[in-house]
Scaffold this motif. Structure first.
Motif, PDB file in Angstrom:
ATOM      1  N   LYS A  28       0.823  -1.201   0.000  1.00  0.00           N
ATOM      2  CA  LYS A  28       0.000   0.000   0.000  1.00  0.00           C
ATOM      3  C   LYS A  28       0.860   1.254   0.000  1.00  0.00           C
ATOM      4  N   HIS A  29       1.988   1.194   0.688  1.00  0.00           N
ATOM      5  CA  HIS A  29       2.892   2.338   0.731  1.00  0.00           C
ATOM      6  C   HIS A  29       4.314   1.793   0.743  1.00  0.00           C
ATOM      7  N   ASP A  30       4.981   1.830  -0.418  1.00  0.00           N
ATOM      8  CA  ASP A  30       6.353   1.342  -0.471  1.00  0.00           C
ATOM      9  C   ASP A  30       7.270   2.324   0.252  1.00  0.00           C
ATOM     10  N   VAL A  31       8.468   1.863   0.589  1.00  0.00           N
ATOM     11  CA  VAL A  31       9.397   2.680   1.360  1.00  0.00           C
ATOM     12  C   VAL A  31      10.739   2.743   0.641  1.00  0.00           C
ATOM     13  N   ASP A  32      11.256   3.953   0.478  1.00  0.00           N
ATOM     14  CA  ASP A  32      12.569   4.134  -0.134  1.00  0.00           C
ATOM     15  C   ASP A  32      13.668   3.740   0.851  1.00  0.00           C
ATOM     16  N   PRO A  33      14.838   3.358   0.342  1.00  0.00           N
ATOM     17  CA  PRO A  33      15.951   3.035   1.239  1.00  0.00           C
ATOM     18  C   PRO A  33      16.462   4.267   1.966  1.00  0.00           C
ATOM     19  N   GLY A  34      17.219   4.057   3.026  1.00  0.00           N
ATOM     20  CA  GLY A  34      17.803   5.167   3.765  1.00  0.00           C
ATOM     21  C   GLY A  34      18.848   5.887   2.931  1.00  0.00           C
ATOM     22  N   ASP A  35      19.330   7.007   3.460  1.00  0.00           N
ATOM     23  CA  ASP A  35      20.351   7.782   2.767  1.00  0.00           C
ATOM     24  C   ASP A  35      21.167   8.567   3.782  1.00  0.00           C
ATOM     25  N   ASN A  36      21.991   9.505   3.292  1.00  0.00           N
ATOM     26  CA  ASN A  36      22.848  10.287   4.182  1.00  0.00           C
ATOM     27  C   ASN A  36      22.018  11.321   4.932  1.00  0.00           C
ATOM     28  N   ILE A  91      14.184 -14.450  10.759  1.00  0.00           N
ATOM     29  CA  ILE A  91      13.349 -13.339  10.308  1.00  0.00           C
ATOM     30  C   ILE A  91      13.411 -12.167  11.283  1.00  0.00           C
ATOM     31  N   GLN A  92      13.414 -12.458  12.590  1.00  0.00           N
ATOM     32  CA  GLN A  92      13.436 -11.379  13.578  1.00  0.00           C
ATOM     33  C   GLN A  92      14.713 -10.540  13.450  1.00  0.00           C
ATOM     34  N   ASP A  93      15.851 -11.194  13.265  1.00  0.00           N
ATOM     35  CA  ASP A  93      17.112 -10.463  13.107  1.00  0.00           C
ATOM     36  C   ASP A  93      17.107  -9.629  11.827  1.00  0.00           C
ATOM     37  N   ILE A  94      16.572 -10.201  10.764  1.00  0.00           N
ATOM     38  CA  ILE A  94      16.515  -9.477   9.495  1.00  0.00           C
ATOM     39  C   ILE A  94      15.601  -8.268   9.609  1.00  0.00           C
ATOM     40  N   MET A  95      14.458  -8.445  10.280  1.00  0.00           N
ATOM     41  CA  MET A  95      13.511  -7.342  10.409  1.00  0.00           C
ATOM     42  C   MET A  95      14.090  -6.185  11.223  1.00  0.00           C
ATOM     43  N   LYS A  96      14.952  -6.468  12.188  1.00  0.00           N
ATOM     44  CA  LYS A  96      15.595  -5.393  12.936  1.00  0.00           C
ATOM     45  C   LYS A  96      16.428  -4.516  12.000  1.00  0.00           C
ATOM     46  N   GLN A  97      17.182  -5.159  11.103  1.00  0.00           N
ATOM     47  CA  GLN A  97      18.008  -4.404  10.170  1.00  0.00           C
ATOM     48  C   GLN A  97      17.153  -3.602   9.184  1.00  0.00           C
ATOM     49  N   LEU A  98      16.105  -4.246   8.676  1.00  0.00           N
ATOM     50  CA  LEU A  98      15.236  -3.546   7.729  1.00  0.00           C
ATOM     51  C   LEU A  98      14.511  -2.391   8.406  1.00  0.00           C
ATOM     52  N   SER A  99      14.078  -2.594   9.639  1.00  0.00           N
ATOM     53  CA  SER A  99      13.357  -1.558  10.370  1.00  0.00           C
ATOM     54  C   SER A  99      14.226  -0.323  10.559  1.00  0.00           C
ATOM     55  N   ARG A 100      15.500  -0.523  10.885  1.00  0.00           N
ATOM     56  CA  ARG A 100      16.406   0.618  11.082  1.00  0.00           C
ATOM     57  C   ARG A 100      16.680   1.341   9.769  1.00  0.00           C
ATOM     58  N   TRP A 101      16.952   0.577   8.710  1.00  0.00           N
ATOM     59  CA  TRP A 101      17.370   1.193   7.456  1.00  0.00           C
ATOM     60  C   TRP A 101      16.217   1.850   6.713  1.00  0.00           C
ATOM     61  N   TYR A 102      15.042   1.246   6.796  1.00  0.00           N
ATOM     62  CA  TYR A 102      13.882   1.804   6.088  1.00  0.00           C
ATOM     63  C   TYR A 102      12.989   2.642   7.006  1.00  0.00           C
ATOM     64  N   GLY A 103      13.364   2.746   8.287  1.00  0.00           N
ATOM     65  CA  GLY A 103      12.602   3.569   9.217  1.00  0.00           C
ATOM     66  C   GLY A 103      11.180   3.089   9.410  1.00  0.00           C
ATOM     67  N   THR A 104      11.005   1.786   9.557  1.00  0.00           N
ATOM     68  CA  THR A 104       9.671   1.205   9.653  1.00  0.00           C
ATOM     69  C   THR A 104       9.456   0.517  10.996  1.00  0.00           C
ATOM     70  N   GLU A 105       8.192   0.267  11.283  1.00  0.00           N
ATOM     71  CA  GLU A 105       7.805  -0.535  12.434  1.00  0.00           C
ATOM     72  C   GLU A 105       7.508  -1.947  11.934  1.00  0.00           C
ATOM     73  N   VAL A 106       7.773  -2.955  12.750  1.00  0.00           N
ATOM     74  CA  VAL A 106       7.536  -4.343  12.364  1.00  0.00           C
ATOM     75  C   VAL A 106       6.467  -4.939  13.263  1.00  0.00           C
ATOM     76  N   ILE A 107       5.465  -5.559  12.655  1.00  0.00           N
ATOM     77  CA  ILE A 107       4.380  -6.208  13.395  1.00  0.00           C
ATOM     78  C   ILE A 107       4.303  -7.667  12.938  1.00  0.00           C
ATOM     79  N   TYR A 108       4.258  -8.586  13.901  1.00  0.00           N
ATOM     80  CA  TYR A 108       4.178 -10.014  13.595  1.00  0.00           C
ATOM     81  C   TYR A 108       2.751 -10.503  13.831  1.00  0.00           C
ATOM     82  N   GLU A 109       2.225 -11.230  12.850  1.00  0.00           N
ATOM     83  CA  GLU A 109       0.900 -11.818  12.972  1.00  0.00           C
ATOM     84  C   GLU A 109       1.024 -13.332  12.794  1.00  0.00           C
ATOM     85  N   GLY A 110       0.647 -14.089  13.835  1.00  0.00           N
ATOM     86  CA  GLY A 110       0.725 -15.537  13.746  1.00  0.00           C
ATOM     87  C   GLY A 110       2.115 -16.066  14.021  1.00  0.00           C
TER      88      GLY A 110
END
Length: 386
Positions: free
Chosen positions: A118-126, A325-344
């Motif tokens: 629904k809303h894509d996210v650009d990568p981080g930058d300087n 997946i949890q370790d990967i999501m931590k890295q993605l959350s920091r770099w893309y500035g997102t929140e992570v929600i787990y369902e199931g």
């Protein structure tokens, strides 16, 4: 290589019957087309899109089949930029190995899965904020190139290539109390700084470095939160110390990475060159190049590691080595500035491989979706579902 020979080799590879020489020949053949796909000869090896679709279909079918393996499944990912799309699966002893090469296929996959983004996210930058000794703040990503500030005999400049450089006038005495500055990166940001002694520091997302505008004492002390890569200028007469929580990393001149996020279970220091001494309380240990010190609950564990993985973020990649997946999501959350929600219930699959950090979030998630995990992006939130 003739068309029939090439297609037979693919069949052997997908069936898990290819020899080591076969595998190397096939992968080298695909990699030979990096950056110049015009050389693909359809008369010899067939229509490229048909071949890619066939391989992708076989992989998806293989993924759907249950894998008889007691431990977590290990999924190997490899990401090439500027290569026409191809996906190769190698099944060996219940371990799935994926080589994901994308160029125009990225756009195709995004279109196919548009409903889940629904809303894509650009990568981080300087992006970073520099806090001066008087408390004033400079937004570095919007600051003009050139002189930012003058602190005593030290000038602070922003360069064209996106870094802050402190230059101390060595011919003049530094008078008055020591002034401290702090450079901080947000989630989705990174930045480089050259300290007054010439030491270089790369800051990862959600990190900060506190340092003096001039190293006037007998030692060079800085404080780090988050993650930073250091290339320390050599000065045997004035040791360099990095304070991380209750840990001290002492060096003379060396290259190393420190990962010390609050949401991680341990502080990890990885040495690439030189030597460092890790100290926590009454416990100390020396690191040699190629080693990593893991500090958790006042214990210092030393292991041999692949240093490329530790500094992959600095070089523009996510590098996973049996990461869940949890370790990967931590890295993605920091770099893309997102929140992570787990369902199931989330599978305990482990991932190995590299993915570029300069692509949109949806493209990274599409690569990971070759496992049994699914994702949705909604309002800068990653929803993870089985």
């Amino acid at each position: 290589m003739q068309k029939e020979e090439f297609l037979q080799l693919i069949d052997k590879y997908l069936a898990g019957q290819a020899t080591a020489a076969d595998k190397e020949q096939l992968l080298n053949f695909f990699e030979s087309f990096q950056g110049d796909t015009d050389e693909w000869d359809e008369k010899i090896i067939g229509v490229k899109q048909e071949l890619e679709d066939r391989m992708l279909s076989n992989i998806r079918q293989a993924i759907a089949e249950p894998v008889a393996n007691k431990g977590p499944k290990v999924i190997r990912l490899h990401f090439f930029r500027n290569v026409a799309a191809a996906v190769i699966l190698l099944a060996v002893s219940g371990i799935a190995v994926y080589h994901w090469c994308i160029k125009h296929e990225q756009q195709k996959l995004v279109a196919q899965n548009k409903a889940v983004v629904k809303h894509d996210v650009d990568p981080g930058d300087n992006r970073a904020v520099l806090t001066l000794a008087n408390g004033s703040k400079l937004i570095l990503d919007s600051a003009k190139i050139g002189l930012l500030n003058q602190s005593g005999n030290t000038s602070i400049n922003k360069t064209q290539d996106g870094q802050v450089v402190y230059t101390a006038d060595k011919d003049q005495q530094q008078n008055g109390p020591v002034a401290y500055n702090t450079i901080s990166t947000p989630r989705g940001g990174q930045y480089r700084v050259v300290l007054p002694d010439g030491s270089k520091v790369w800051l990862n997302s959600a990190s900060s470095l506190k340092f003096p505008t001039a190293f006037t004492g007998t030692e060079r002390d800085v404080e780090l939160t988050g993650e930073g890569y250091f290339e320390v200028a050599k000065n045997k007469a004035k040791p360099f110390n990095v304070k991380v929580k209750d840990i001290n990393v002492a060096v003379l001149g060396t290259h190393f990475n420190i990962m010390a996020y609050n949401d991680e279970s341990a502080v990890k220091t990885t040495l690439l060159e030189g030597s460092v001494k890790l100290t926590q309380g009454n416990t100390s240990n020396l690191l040699k190049p190629g080693q990593q010190g893991i500090i958790n609950d006042e214990n210092i564990k030393i292991i041999d590691v692949d240093t490329d993985e530790a500094v992959a973020w600095k070089n523009g990649f996510f590098d996973f080595e049996r990461a869940n997946i949890q370790d990967i999501m931590k890295q993605l959350s920091r770099w893309y500035g997102t929140e992570v929600i787990y369902e199931g219930k989330i599978p305990d699959d482990e991932f190995v491989g590299k993915i570029s950090r300069d692509v949109k979030l949806s493209q990274v998630l599409h690569i990971l979706e070759l496992s049994h995990v699914r994702f949705r992006i909604e309002n800068k939130k990653i929803i993870v579902t089985p």
